[in-house]
Design a protein around this motif. Structure first.
Motif, PDB file in Angstrom:
ATOM      1  N   CYS A   1       0.813  -1.207   0.000  1.00 52.20           N
ATOM      2  CA  CYS A   1       0.000   0.000   0.000  1.00 52.20           C
ATOM      3  C   CYS A   1       0.847   1.259   0.000  1.00 52.20           C
ATOM      4  N   LEU A   3       3.499   2.310   1.538  1.00 52.77           N
ATOM      5  CA  LEU A   3       4.142   2.802   2.749  1.00 52.77           C
ATOM      6  C   LEU A   3       5.614   2.439   2.736  1.00 52.77           C
ATOM      7  N   ARG A   8       5.325   0.631   7.363  1.00 49.06           N
ATOM      8  CA  ARG A   8       4.805  -0.750   7.287  1.00 49.06           C
ATOM      9  C   ARG A   8       5.043  -1.490   8.600  1.00 49.06           C
ATOM     10  N   GLN A  45      -1.457   8.512   6.961  1.00 46.57           N
ATOM     11  CA  GLN A  45      -0.826   7.423   6.207  1.00 46.57           C
ATOM     12  C   GLN A  45      -0.832   6.125   7.012  1.00 46.57           C
ATOM     13  N   GLY A  49      -2.861   2.759   6.018  1.00 43.42           N
ATOM     14  CA  GLY A  49      -2.117   1.500   5.954  1.00 43.42           C
ATOM     15  C   GLY A  49      -2.704   0.455   6.881  1.00 43.42           C
TER      16      GLY A  49
END
Length: 122
Positions: A1, A3, A8, A45, A49
């Motif tokens: 995705c 990141l 992550r 973000q 995520g």
């Protein structure tokens, strides 16, 4: 995705305790709380995520409240385009948006940049 490795890893550390609950209803509530906390910190973000990672696990049901929290995280960070993207994902999952969804989207759009429209009339 999309990141980076650090984000992550952070998403994984937030998701593990949610999944460890084992009960989908409890996991859904814990996910919503984690997403709301990311919103309070304006960490859109991480919130997106986390939502994306949770959606890949059958033991965690990302419901309307979780999606609303992710939209709220985008709103807090003035990322209305991302809030609309979460809304689109919600609709593609055949979820029924509620009053909170729509009011958060309206509020998010009000936080975005203003576009001046010139009528061309003198």
């Amino acid at each position: 995705c999309g990141l980076d490795a650090g984000l992550r890893q952070e998403v994984g550390s937030l998701l593990r305790p949610v999944l460890a609950l084992g009960d989908p209803a409890l996991a859904s509530r814990a996910l919503s709380k984690a997403l709301a906390e990311q919103g309070r910190q304006r960490r859109w973000q991480v919130a997106l995520g986390l939502l994306a990672a949770a959606r890949r696990h059958p033991s965690c049901e990302a419901g309307v409240v979780a999606y609303n929290a992710a939209i709220g995280a985008c709103k807090a960070a003035a990322r209305w385009q991302h809030a609309m993207s979460v809304f689109d994902d919600m609709r593609s999952e055949r979820m029924q948006p509620d009053v909170v969804t729509y009011s958060t989207l309206v509020s998010a759009s009000n936080k975005g940049p203003r576009v001046e429209v010139v009528s061309g009339r003198s």
